[in-house]
Design an enzyme around this catalytic site. Structure first.
Site, short mmCIF file in Angstrom:
data_model
loop_
_atom_site.label_atom_id
_atom_site.label_comp_id
_atom_site.label_asym_id
_atom_site.label_seq_id
_atom_site.Cartn_x
_atom_site.Cartn_y
_atom_site.Cartn_z
N LYS A 95 1.44 7.29 2.50
CA LYS A 95 1.79 5.95 2.68
C LYS A 95 2.82 5.99 3.52
CE LYS A 95 1.00 5.08 -2.32
NZ LYS A 95 0.74 6.42 -2.86
O1 LIG Z 1 -1.10 1.23 -5.44
C1 LIG Z 1 -1.40 2.49 -5.56
C2 LIG Z 1 -1.45 3.52 -4.40
C3 LIG Z 1 -1.45 4.60 -4.69
N1 LIG Z 1 -1.52 4.89 -6.10
C4 LIG Z 1 -1.64 6.50 -6.01
O2 LIG Z 1 -2.72 7.02 -6.86
C5 LIG Z 1 -2.33 7.96 -7.98
C6 LIG Z 1 -2.69 7.36 -9.09
O3 LIG Z 1 -2.46 8.47 -10.17
P1 LIG Z 1 -2.88 8.44 -11.59
O4 LIG Z 1 -2.21 9.46 -12.43
O5 LIG Z 1 -4.34 8.11 -11.71
O6 LIG Z 1 -2.20 6.91 -12.08
C7 LIG Z 1 -1.01 8.32 -7.61
O7 LIG Z 1 -1.31 9.51 -6.68
C8 LIG Z 1 -0.29 7.23 -6.70
O8 LIG Z 1 0.64 7.62 -5.82
C9 LIG Z 1 -1.17 4.40 -6.81
O9 LIG Z 1 -1.31 4.74 -8.21
N2 LIG Z 1 -1.17 3.04 -6.57
#
Ligand SMILES: O=c1ccn([C@@H]2O[C@H](COP(=O)(O)O)[C@@H](O)[C@H]2O)c(=O)[nH]1
Length: 274
Positions: A95
């Site tokens: 990001k």
């Molecule tokens: O809008 C967003 C952008 C990135 N993320 C990232 O995805 C994963 C989600 O992890 P979970 O454990 O499946 O919830 C994490 O790396 C976030 O930094 C997001 O969640 N939302």
């Protein structure tokens, strides 16, 4: 190979829209890995090897490595994925967002140091902050559009005046990326599974552009609603990410088997709605 070509091949060969997110948190590791010098690498390699045939891509989140001074383990992990699972694209979730000269360094870090196939980028500093990533035409540049967190609405949902009329900021981002920034066909967008109505709107604005969709699993996003909103006419176009729900499905020595079972169930639940 162009990121989109590799992604398209992975979607087809694996029959999967699942992206497994690699967010290694050492306090959640099974006891036998606690204190092991390369625990982050060993944990992630086990997850990768147990799930690679079930996914269209992997998404390591850089903060989970940098926080533990483990960037060397991230480098080794991506090298491992490229060697052991060469048809599996790697999206570095970083990001990034900064002025052009600094963004050039971030692009070198992502694509030349870590050898990622794609990176997530924050578009809110504008086109010149994204150009250094777009300068790698074979690499994927996946821009934050409508993020999965509740606070995403604070700014992304504001109404703005644009040359194409009044719309929400995330809609303007989607339209700008699709119509202006995607000259090399290497852009994608992040849209959270927690907001299916906005996934549908982004799909409407961007045609078949690949969407990275985090928010199922631990964040509670609905798989069926995500598919109905975001699938292309051919039933694809999505990289649906799950991190914690897969990584920490098991707490014991058989954690990778437990992760595989959740990944398999998640892939199949996704495919049931394509
Ligand atoms: O809008 C967003 C952008 C990135 N993320 C990232 O995805 C994963 C989600 O992890 P979970 O454990 O499946 O919830 C994490 O790396 C976030 O930094 C997001 O969640 N939302």
């Amino acid at each position: 190979m162009h990121f989109m070509t590799a992604l398209e091949a992975a979607w087809q060969q694996r029959n999967s829209l699942l992206c497994v997110g690699l967010d290694p948190d050492p306090v959640k590791f099974p006891a036998h890995l606690q204190g092991c010098p390369d625990a982050i690498l060993e944990f992630c390699k086990a997850i990768v090897d147990a799930t690679a045939d079930l996914v269209c891509c992997f998404k390591p989140q850089i903060a989970y490595f940098a926080a533990h001074r483990a960037e060397d383990q991230l480098e080794a992990l991506i090298e491992h994925i490229h060697t052991a699972h060469p048809d599996t694209p790697v999206i570095l979730d970083a990001k990034r967002g900064d002025i052009g000269s600094t963004a050039e360094q971030y692009a070198i870090e992502a694509f030349e140091r870590f050898k990622a196939d794609a990176i997530t980028v924050n578009p809110y500093m504008g086109r010149d902050s994204v150009d250094p990533y777009l300068a790698y035409p074979d690499k994927g540049v996946i821009l934050l559009c409508r993020t999965s967190n509740p606070g995403g609405s604070d700014l992304q949902f504001l109404e703005v005046d644009t040359p194409k009329g009044r719309m929400k900021l995330y809609e303007h981002v989607a339209r700008t990326v699709a119509e202006d920034w995607n000259a090399s066909g290497n852009c994608g967008l992040v849209v959270g599974a927690t907001f299916p109505a906005e996934i549908a709107r982004v799909r409407e604005l961007t045609g078949d552009m690949p969407l990275l969709v985090p928010g199922i699993g631990a964040q509670g996003g609905d798989i069926a609603a995500t598919l109905v909103a975001g699938r292309t006419a051919k039933g694809g176009g999505l990289m649906i990410n799950s991190s914690r729900a897969v990584l920490y499905a098991g707490k014991d020595e058989d954690f990778a088997e437990a992760a595989r079972k959740v990944a398999l169930d998640t892939r199949d639940a996704i495919n049931a709605h394509r």
